[in-house]
Design an enzyme around this catalytic site. Sequence first.
Site, short mmCIF file in Angstrom:
data_model
loop_
_atom_site.label_atom_id
_atom_site.label_comp_id
_atom_site.label_asym_id
_atom_site.label_seq_id
_atom_site.Cartn_x
_atom_site.Cartn_y
_atom_site.Cartn_z
N LYS A 23 0.84 -1.21 0.00
CA LYS A 23 0.00 0.00 0.00
C LYS A 23 0.87 1.25 0.00
O LYS A 23 0.65 2.18 -0.78
CB LYS A 23 -0.90 -0.04 1.25
N ARG A 93 -3.42 3.00 8.50
CA ARG A 93 -3.74 1.71 7.84
C ARG A 93 -2.49 0.84 7.72
O ARG A 93 -1.40 1.34 7.50
CB ARG A 93 -4.31 1.97 6.44
N GLY A 102 -8.14 -7.90 4.41
CA GLY A 102 -8.94 -8.11 5.61
C GLY A 102 -8.15 -8.57 6.82
O GLY A 102 -8.70 -8.68 7.91
N MET A 104 -5.34 -7.15 8.30
CA MET A 104 -4.85 -6.13 9.22
C MET A 104 -5.93 -5.05 9.32
O MET A 104 -6.95 -5.11 8.68
CB MET A 104 -3.53 -5.55 8.71
N ARG A 337 -3.63 -1.32 -6.37
CA ARG A 337 -2.83 -2.56 -6.34
C ARG A 337 -3.26 -3.41 -7.52
O ARG A 337 -4.35 -3.19 -8.08
CB ARG A 337 -3.04 -3.31 -5.02
N HIS A 455 -15.80 -8.80 1.78
CA HIS A 455 -14.77 -9.74 2.22
C HIS A 455 -14.98 -11.12 1.60
O HIS A 455 -14.06 -11.71 1.02
CB HIS A 455 -14.81 -9.81 3.75
N ARG A 561 -0.80 -47.40 -15.54
CA ARG A 561 -0.61 -48.37 -14.46
C ARG A 561 -1.51 -49.56 -14.80
O ARG A 561 -2.70 -49.54 -14.51
CB ARG A 561 -1.01 -47.75 -13.12
N ARG A 617 3.35 -49.49 -18.29
CA ARG A 617 4.18 -50.10 -17.26
C ARG A 617 3.65 -51.50 -16.94
O ARG A 617 2.45 -51.70 -16.79
CB ARG A 617 4.14 -49.25 -15.98
N GLU A 745 13.12 -45.48 -9.50
CA GLU A 745 12.34 -45.16 -8.30
C GLU A 745 12.91 -45.81 -7.04
O GLU A 745 12.35 -45.68 -5.96
CB GLU A 745 10.86 -45.54 -8.49
N SER A 764 12.12 -43.21 -16.60
CA SER A 764 11.04 -42.36 -16.09
C SER A 764 11.11 -42.40 -14.57
O SER A 764 11.09 -43.48 -13.97
CB SER A 764 9.68 -42.87 -16.58
N THR A 767 8.92 -40.71 -8.77
CA THR A 767 9.35 -39.93 -7.59
C THR A 767 8.51 -40.24 -6.36
O THR A 767 8.88 -39.84 -5.25
CB THR A 767 9.33 -38.43 -7.91
N ASP A 769 7.83 -43.38 -5.27
CA ASP A 769 8.61 -44.41 -4.58
C ASP A 769 10.00 -43.90 -4.23
O ASP A 769 10.55 -44.24 -3.18
CB ASP A 769 8.70 -45.67 -5.44
N CYS A 831 7.08 -39.52 -13.89
CA CYS A 831 5.65 -39.83 -13.85
C CYS A 831 5.13 -39.94 -12.41
O CYS A 831 3.98 -40.30 -12.20
CB CYS A 831 5.35 -41.10 -14.63
N TYR A 851 10.39 -34.77 -20.50
CA TYR A 851 8.95 -34.61 -20.30
C TYR A 851 8.55 -34.82 -18.84
O TYR A 851 9.30 -35.41 -18.05
CB TYR A 851 8.14 -35.56 -21.20
C1 PEP Z 1 6.09 -43.57 -8.52
O1 PEP Z 1 6.49 -44.36 -7.69
O2 PEP Z 1 6.38 -42.38 -8.56
C2 PEP Z 1 5.16 -44.03 -9.57
C3 PEP Z 1 4.79 -43.26 -10.56
O3 PEP Z 1 4.64 -45.29 -9.43
P1 PEP Z 1 3.46 -45.68 -8.41
O4 PEP Z 1 2.95 -44.39 -7.86
O5 PEP Z 1 2.48 -46.41 -9.22
O6 PEP Z 1 4.19 -46.50 -7.44
MG MG Z 2 6.28 -46.52 -8.04
#
Ligand code: PEP
Ligand code: MG
Length: 874
Positions: A23, A93, A102, A104, A337, A455, A561, A617, A745, A764, A767, A769, A831, A851
């Site tokens: 402000k 203010r 809202g 302060m 703002r 609000h 899956r 998979r 994984e 791939s 993440t 696991d 993935c 990707y």
């Molecule tokens: C993972 O482990 O990130 C994955 C994509 O496989 P899932 O979630 O099916 O174990």
């Molecule tokens: Mg997995």
Amino acid sequence: MTEKYVYNFNEGKKEMKDLLGGKGANLAEMTKILLPVPPGFTLTTESCNRFFSEDQTIWAGLDKEIKDHLKDLEQMTEKKFSDLKNPLLLSVRSGAAQSMPGMMDTILNLGLNDRSVIGLANTTSNERFAYDSYRRFIQMFSDVVLEIPKVQFESILEKAKKEKGVKLDKELDGDDLKKIVKKYKEVYLQETGEDFPQEPMVQLILAIKAVFASWDNPRAVFYRDMHAISKLNGTAVNVQSMVFGNKGESSGTGVAFTRNPGNGDKKLFGEFLLNAQGEDVVAGVRTPNEIAELKTLMPEVYQQLETAAENLENHYKDMQDIEFTIENDELFLLQTRNGKRTAHAAIAIAVDLHQEGKITKEEAIVRIKPQQFEQLLHPNFDAKAIDKAKALAKGLAASPGAASGRICFTAEAVEAAFEKGIKTILVRQETSPEDISGMVKSEGILTARGGMTSHAAVVARGMGKCCVAGCSEVRINEDEKTVQYKGGVLNEGAIISLDGTTGIVYLGDIEKTNPTLGGKFTELMDWIDEIKTMSVRANADTPEDAKQALEFSAEGIGLIRTEHMFFKENRISSVRRMILAGTIEERAKALNELLPMQKNDFYQIYHVMGGLPVTIRLLDPPLHEFMPVKEEEIRHLAETMSLSQEELNGRIDELHEVNPMLGHRGVRLGITYPEISRMQVRAIMEAALEYQTDKKIEIQPEIMIPLISDVKELVYIKAEIEDEIKKIFTEKGQTLKYHIGTMIEVPRAALTADKIAEEADFFSFGTNDLTQMGFGFSRDDSGRFISEYMDKNILEKGPFDTIDQEGIGQLVKIAIEKGRQTKPNLKIGICGEHGGDPASIEFFQRLGLNYVSCSPFRVPIARLAAAQAAIKYR
Ligand code: PEP
Ligand code: MG
């Protein structure tokens, strides 16, 4: 050099937000570009910080700076702060570096006392105005500084109106207000044991202290927590000379957006109230007039406002949310703002601003918050269902979307229901910051009072939550917990539906449909696709998912899956027999039943994807997940397998694992039961060959092996798979190109990725696991303690939502480096759930992934995040 904690408005600029708050910085900027801003000064956010380290006191240096600036202000306004005839009055203010609507508090008309109110009445010849200002000041001061509940004052005001037989505050005259002031002061005395402070300087210091202290009130803390705002200094305090919108019918106050914040239309949008002050418009106590009416009532002022709006928009290159006051036909600007807007409006405005030549394509893309896409993808009511639905009332379409749930009258009730998984609609007379937690956890919000800038409306739009505001056709009784409408009465727990796009409230639950996107959204998405460098694929297990993914322009499927296909009702029995088979022959029989079903699934998915890459998979979860649990199912399965129930239970028991997530799953299943992998590969390849023959579209299936930890596992399973493929090619007399890749994984796989890459056509990252095994946090159980970790600042973000760059991210980085040492052009994607998380996507861009793959509904968000990351790391 002495430290400087106070800045005059003409000393700052818009870039100084961190120091002057949003402000303060914008008031300075507007002053700099010569817009009509009442003069004032800003106490910096650093002064708020020091205030807390000084035990919440105003130290001598700050006291002096305040007094010096006050003197300057007196000179500029040619008024004296403690003058008895024509006093300088102030607004105080808050304003932190990031807007916290809202959260302060504001005090207006500071400086008035029992004697100067008489002077003010005389010099303005307007007793009503003087006492109206004084009663507002007492109420706001009491509320902000001493936390005396507003209701104590409001009930006095309401009673006075009732006794006089009038509806509006402005129908009370000077005498009425004088009496009200007297009663207000009695409340103050009763509540505090002291008289209302008469010395303006005392009032000012108390007010400043209270605004500083409000930085730490629970509502502000909750808001910052909710928006993950952690690195701010504190709030700045803006002290500004008052201009008055309550001087009669040629005065007023309002809020204007330079474009429509609901749909982005390029037209002034907003509300105002004549003979009113500051908070009246946003507080929603009186229903305001639409801004277009100002054009008729005060054409010149409207023209000035339009010009100022245009100047501001050109200057800031963004839609602005402006607060203004008109004092005796003269326009003043009190705030600007960047305006909050719906996702729909955000896109329309960004696209229009680029087309108007004001911003680049990149700027337009960076302007859109990925989370806003969530809002766009919200469901709407099904058109047929809505035709049959019973409408109760109509209010303002304050924030789009469709919501159904049980009526709750308090935030606590919403929270309690939320814990039980019950969907609710928060129904309030009007909302206030105390309701925030209930607003977050409800499906939608309904209020009886307040306009488009109330609000409820502002906060709901910011959250992307469906809201119908100002629905005066219903009477909400919060004490009795009833909603009265034309046709009857609803009690707490009754189900209603809100259409935030039309403002209509319906009885009962209504079926919802997914939105279709087009127009400016498509245009923006085209720019996004031009700019992003990573592809965005979808995780899809069915042809329906694949269709949805394509609608959102997914560039392929990054993960099917296949086990999800096994759970279908007509298949599960074959799957169970396949798992529990006592002999290879029995297993082969069950697999033969499954083969045509899987093959058909893959054929359908190839068909939907029309030649785009598809990664399939092989079976991943531990087999016990497919086992029947209910007595009746066990009996039925035993019958079909010609086994006794005891024998079957024995086999099921054998599958039991203490630690299934680290047990017999992923590639380990393929190694023990290669015939399962062979059946799946046969389904994948036969479907691809048939599709290719039928449609003359080339398919290169990507077969993905889960849970590899050692390259030798991959060598083994690849030999099995390739042997099966060879057989198929010979049987069919046809071939096609295919790719065999692996998920990364398991931490060991990441660390030995150079070896794995020798055998893999692609990687791939799983993440989910990788996080589970890297942290040692069970995916299924850690929710309980992770929230505690976040509360205690051990973790900043949930590692299953946003990739932990420092640890798990390093595993990803090492695997990419090692993998590409072996194969420089190795295709690498992700993935896990992180593939749809904007912060993680930015990290993956930096690491050079090809990707990301995420659930279909997150594809647009991922595309936007990928483009934003590409712009950032060009
Ligand atoms: C993972 O482990 O990130 C994955 C994509 O496989 P899932 O979630 O099916 O174990
Ligand atoms: Mg997995």
